[in-house]
Design a protein around this motif. Structure first.
Motif, PDB file in Angstrom:
ATOM      1  N   GLY A  77       0.787  -1.221   0.000  1.00 38.47           N
ATOM      2  CA  GLY A  77       0.000   0.000   0.000  1.00 38.47           C
ATOM      3  C   GLY A  77       0.820   1.272   0.000  1.00 38.47           C
ATOM      4  N   ASN A  78       2.145   1.139  -0.095  1.00 39.12           N
ATOM      5  CA  ASN A  78       3.008   2.318  -0.149  1.00 39.12           C
ATOM      6  C   ASN A  78       3.114   2.827  -1.582  1.00 39.12           C
ATOM      7  OD1 ASN A  78       3.788   2.109   2.667  1.00 39.12           O
ATOM      8  ND2 ASN A  78       5.039   0.359   2.055  1.00 39.12           N
ATOM      9  N   TRP A  79       3.061   4.130  -1.748  1.00 41.42           N
ATOM     10  CA  TRP A  79       3.149   4.712  -3.085  1.00 41.42           C
ATOM     11  C   TRP A  79       4.602   4.738  -3.552  1.00 41.42           C
ATOM     12  CZ3 TRP A  79      -0.712   6.085  -6.459  1.00 41.42           C
ATOM     13  CH2 TRP A  79      -2.014   5.965  -5.951  1.00 41.42           C
ATOM     14  N   VAL A  80       4.812   4.236  -4.755  1.00 40.78           N
ATOM     15  CA  VAL A  80       6.154   4.147  -5.321  1.00 40.78           C
ATOM     16  C   VAL A  80       6.106   4.626  -6.771  1.00 40.78           C
ATOM     17  CG1 VAL A  80       6.849   2.233  -3.826  1.00 40.78           C
ATOM     18  CG2 VAL A  80       5.778   1.734  -6.029  1.00 40.78           C
ATOM     19  N   GLY A  81       7.267   4.902  -7.324  1.00 40.35           N
ATOM     20  CA  GLY A  81       7.342   5.285  -8.727  1.00 40.35           C
ATOM     21  C   GLY A  81       8.228   6.497  -8.945  1.00 40.35           C
ATOM     22  N   TRP A  82       8.458   6.797 -10.204  1.00 46.52           N
ATOM     23  CA  TRP A  82       9.343   7.913 -10.576  1.00 46.52           C
ATOM     24  C   TRP A  82       8.882   9.224  -9.964  1.00 46.52           C
ATOM     25  CZ3 TRP A  82       8.648  12.555 -13.086  1.00 46.52           C
ATOM     26  CH2 TRP A  82       9.810  13.220 -13.485  1.00 46.52           C
ATOM     27  N   GLU A  83       7.597   9.539 -10.116  1.00 47.79           N
ATOM     28  CA  GLU A  83       7.112  10.827  -9.631  1.00 47.79           C
ATOM     29  C   GLU A  83       7.124  10.889  -8.102  1.00 47.79           C
ATOM     30  OE1 GLU A  83       4.078  14.066 -11.475  1.00 47.79           O
ATOM     31  OE2 GLU A  83       3.491  11.962 -11.554  1.00 47.79           O
ATOM     32  N   VAL A  84       6.884   9.769  -7.453  1.00 54.00           N
ATOM     33  CA  VAL A  84       6.940   9.727  -5.993  1.00 54.00           C
ATOM     34  C   VAL A  84       8.353  10.058  -5.516  1.00 54.00           C
ATOM     35  CG1 VAL A  84       6.700   8.246  -3.957  1.00 54.00           C
ATOM     36  CG2 VAL A  84       5.032   8.093  -5.820  1.00 54.00           C
ATOM     37  N   GLU A  85       9.353   9.479  -6.179  1.00 57.50           N
ATOM     38  CA  GLU A  85      10.741   9.765  -5.805  1.00 57.50           C
ATOM     39  C   GLU A  85      11.101  11.220  -6.097  1.00 57.50           C
ATOM     40  OE1 GLU A  85      13.904   7.100  -6.611  1.00 57.50           O
ATOM     41  OE2 GLU A  85      12.584   5.368  -6.881  1.00 57.50           O
ATOM     42  N   VAL A  86      10.594  11.752  -7.198  1.00 57.63           N
ATOM     43  CA  VAL A  86      10.858  13.155  -7.525  1.00 57.63           C
ATOM     44  C   VAL A  86      10.226  14.078  -6.485  1.00 57.63           C
ATOM     45  CG1 VAL A  86      10.301  14.998  -9.180  1.00 57.63           C
ATOM     46  CG2 VAL A  86      11.263  12.844  -9.984  1.00 57.63           C
ATOM     47  N   ILE A 128      -5.493  27.766 -11.430  1.00 59.89           N
ATOM     48  CA  ILE A 128      -4.396  27.543 -10.485  1.00 59.89           C
ATOM     49  C   ILE A 128      -3.094  28.062 -11.079  1.00 59.89           C
ATOM     50  CG2 ILE A 128      -5.509  25.529  -9.447  1.00 59.89           C
ATOM     51  CD1 ILE A 128      -3.625  23.739 -11.061  1.00 59.89           C
ATOM     52  N   ASP A 129      -2.070  28.178 -10.241  1.00 67.46           N
ATOM     53  CA  ASP A 129      -0.722  28.531 -10.685  1.00 67.46           C
ATOM     54  C   ASP A 129       0.125  27.265 -10.757  1.00 67.46           C
ATOM     55  OD1 ASP A 129      -1.289  31.229 -10.887  1.00 67.46           O
ATOM     56  OD2 ASP A 129      -0.596  31.683  -8.853  1.00 67.46           O
ATOM     57  N   PHE A 130       1.256  27.373 -11.452  1.00 66.45           N
ATOM     58  CA  PHE A 130       2.154  26.235 -11.608  1.00 66.45           C
ATOM     59  C   PHE A 130       3.591  26.613 -11.284  1.00 66.45           C
ATOM     60  CE2 PHE A 130      -1.296  24.567 -14.228  1.00 66.45           C
ATOM     61  CZ  PHE A 130      -1.249  23.201 -13.973  1.00 66.45           C
ATOM     62  N   SER A 131       4.331  25.625 -10.826  1.00 62.11           N
ATOM     63  CA  SER A 131       5.781  25.744 -10.708  1.00 62.11           C
ATOM     64  C   SER A 131       6.398  25.645 -12.097  1.00 62.11           C
ATOM     65  CB  SER A 131       6.335  24.610  -9.838  1.00 62.11           C
ATOM     66  OG  SER A 131       6.250  23.368 -10.547  1.00 62.11           O
ATOM     67  N   ASN A 132       7.707  25.744 -12.155  1.00 62.94           N
ATOM     68  CA  ASN A 132       8.419  25.432 -13.389  1.00 62.94           C
ATOM     69  C   ASN A 132       8.261  23.939 -13.686  1.00 62.94           C
ATOM     70  OD1 ASN A 132       9.328  28.092 -13.531  1.00 62.94           O
ATOM     71  ND2 ASN A 132      11.189  27.634 -12.392  1.00 62.94           N
ATOM     72  N   PRO A 133       8.419  23.536 -14.950  1.00 60.71           N
ATOM     73  CA  PRO A 133       8.259  22.110 -15.284  1.00 60.71           C
ATOM     74  C   PRO A 133       9.317  21.230 -14.617  1.00 60.71           C
ATOM     75  CG  PRO A 133       8.215  23.478 -17.264  1.00 60.71           C
ATOM     76  CD  PRO A 133       8.688  24.356 -16.147  1.00 60.71           C
ATOM     77  N   TYR A 134       8.913  19.993 -14.280  1.00 61.36           N
ATOM     78  CA  TYR A 134       9.896  19.016 -13.813  1.00 61.36           C
ATOM     79  C   TYR A 134       9.967  17.808 -14.743  1.00 61.36           C
ATOM     80  CZ  TYR A 134       5.807  16.944 -11.368  1.00 61.36           C
ATOM     81  OH  TYR A 134       4.572  16.413 -11.050  1.00 61.36           O
ATOM     82  N   THR A 173      20.290  14.745  -9.195  1.00 66.64           N
ATOM     83  CA  THR A 173      19.306  13.871  -8.552  1.00 66.64           C
ATOM     84  C   THR A 173      18.195  13.469  -9.512  1.00 66.64           C
ATOM     85  OG1 THR A 173      19.748  14.885  -6.396  1.00 66.64           O
ATOM     86  CG2 THR A 173      17.683  13.671  -6.637  1.00 66.64           C
ATOM     87  N   HIS A 174      17.679  14.439 -10.260  1.00 70.18           N
ATOM     88  CA  HIS A 174      16.616  14.171 -11.235  1.00 70.18           C
ATOM     89  C   HIS A 174      17.081  13.122 -12.242  1.00 70.18           C
ATOM     90  CE1 HIS A 174      13.877  14.929 -14.628  1.00 70.18           C
ATOM     91  NE2 HIS A 174      13.068  15.536 -13.793  1.00 70.18           N
ATOM     92  N   GLU A 175      18.287  13.291 -12.739  1.00 67.69           N
ATOM     93  CA  GLU A 175      18.837  12.360 -13.729  1.00 67.69           C
ATOM     94  C   GLU A 175      19.011  10.964 -13.135  1.00 67.69           C
ATOM     95  OE1 GLU A 175      22.674  12.071 -16.798  1.00 67.69           O
ATOM     96  OE2 GLU A 175      22.559  13.663 -15.285  1.00 67.69           O
ATOM     97  N   ALA A 176      19.461  10.898 -11.894  1.00 66.71           N
ATOM     98  CA  ALA A 176      19.671   9.600 -11.241  1.00 66.71           C
ATOM     99  C   ALA A 176      18.351   8.871 -11.019  1.00 66.71           C
ATOM    100  CB  ALA A 176      20.400   9.805  -9.917  1.00 66.71           C
ATOM    101  N   ILE A 177      17.328   9.585 -10.587  1.00 67.01           N
ATOM    102  CA  ILE A 177      16.007   8.971 -10.405  1.00 67.01           C
ATOM    103  C   ILE A 177      15.476   8.475 -11.742  1.00 67.01           C
ATOM    104  CG2 ILE A 177      13.604   9.398  -9.758  1.00 67.01           C
ATOM    105  CD1 ILE A 177      14.671  11.466  -7.729  1.00 67.01           C
TER     106      ILE A 177
END
Length: 256
Positions: A45-54, A102-108, A240-244
């Motif tokens: 039940g733990n959330w995992v994945g690329w976006e979770v790590e980011v 809504i407003d947005f951050s810069n893209p990730y 970090t982004h590249e490593a994930i």
């Protein structure tokens, strides 16, 4: 005593910044519907994945105490504006329509939208080639908006999740689906997805497909938006982004 307490509270708020960024916890809304390999619950039940790590990396770099808060996709923006969550990080594209609310951050991350169909079908990612075909798209997404705008000569079927569309594609109940290239690359690599292939990227329409994926925040919550921007910039700069990304994908998924 009250004056001292109020002064200390005020100094703490100034140190942390205004808005949701000053809260003890920042509730990061993710879509409750599984969206592998970006975000999905594991067997425990733990959330995992690329976006979770980011999300974890961005929050750490921004010194934010974040907690993942699953919300049904079709109610995720109302949950943000209604203050049930403080931000959205759920593969939400930055579009002109959403920026009215809504407003947005810069893209990730930023990846193209693609058409996927059975390997036996001679289909291209164009309106002419898809005319008369049945195309599956996920509800309340840029892909539904794009299909409505460009594929008027096709039958468009709307699904609550992309996984449901993929299942119908595998079963032959639809001819094609449009979705994010990275998510579909993951699908075609599965046993079920072996039936199908990516036929190509659709022609870009930035007004519909957006300027990449960013974190959504409430209008005027500049403190949280800037904190998230700081975190995003940090993980892009320090590798970090590249490593994930390398743990999940064979190619970068961020471009300016």
């Amino acid at each position: 005593m009250k004056l001292k307490t109020s002064l200390l509270a005020g100094l703490a708020a100034l140190a942390l910044g205004a808005g949701a960024a000053a809260a003890d916890q920042v509730k990061i809304g993710i879509a409750a519907e599984p969206y592998p390999p970006f975000a999905s619950p594991d067997s425990a039940g733990n959330w995992v994945g690329w976006e979770v790590e980011v999300i974890d990396a961005v929050c750490k770099a921004a010194a934010l105490d974040c907690v993942l808060t699953p919300v049904a996709w079709d109610g995720i923006i109302p949950s943000l504006t209604g203050k049930q969550i403080d931000a959205i990080m759920a593969s939400m594209s930055i579009t002109e329509e959403r920026m009215q609310t809504i407003d947005f951050s810069n893209p990730y991350y930023n990846t193209p939208a693609v058409i996927v169909a059975d390997k036996s079908l001679d289909i291209e990612a164009t309106p002419a080639s898809l005319a008369g075909k049945i195309i599956g798209v996920q509800a309340s997404t840029i892909h539904q908006a794009y299909a409505n705008a460009y594929f008027g000569d096709a039958e468009i079927r709307v699904y609550q999740t992309q996984d449901e569309a993929n299942q119908d594609l595998y079963a032959g109940r639809i001819d094609a689906t449009q979705a994010d290239s990275i998510a579909m690359a993951d699908f075609v690599a599965t046993d079920a997805g072996q039936c199908c292939e990516i036929k190509g990227a659709v022609a870009n329409d930035e007004a519909i497909l957006g300027k990449g994926v960013g974190a959504g925040v409430r209008k005027g919550d500049d403190a949280l938006r800037e904190a998230l921007n700081k975190g995003i910039a940090a993980i892009l700069a320090d590798g970090t982004h590249e490593a994930i990304t390398a743990r999940y994908f064979t190619a970068p998924i961020y471009s300016e």
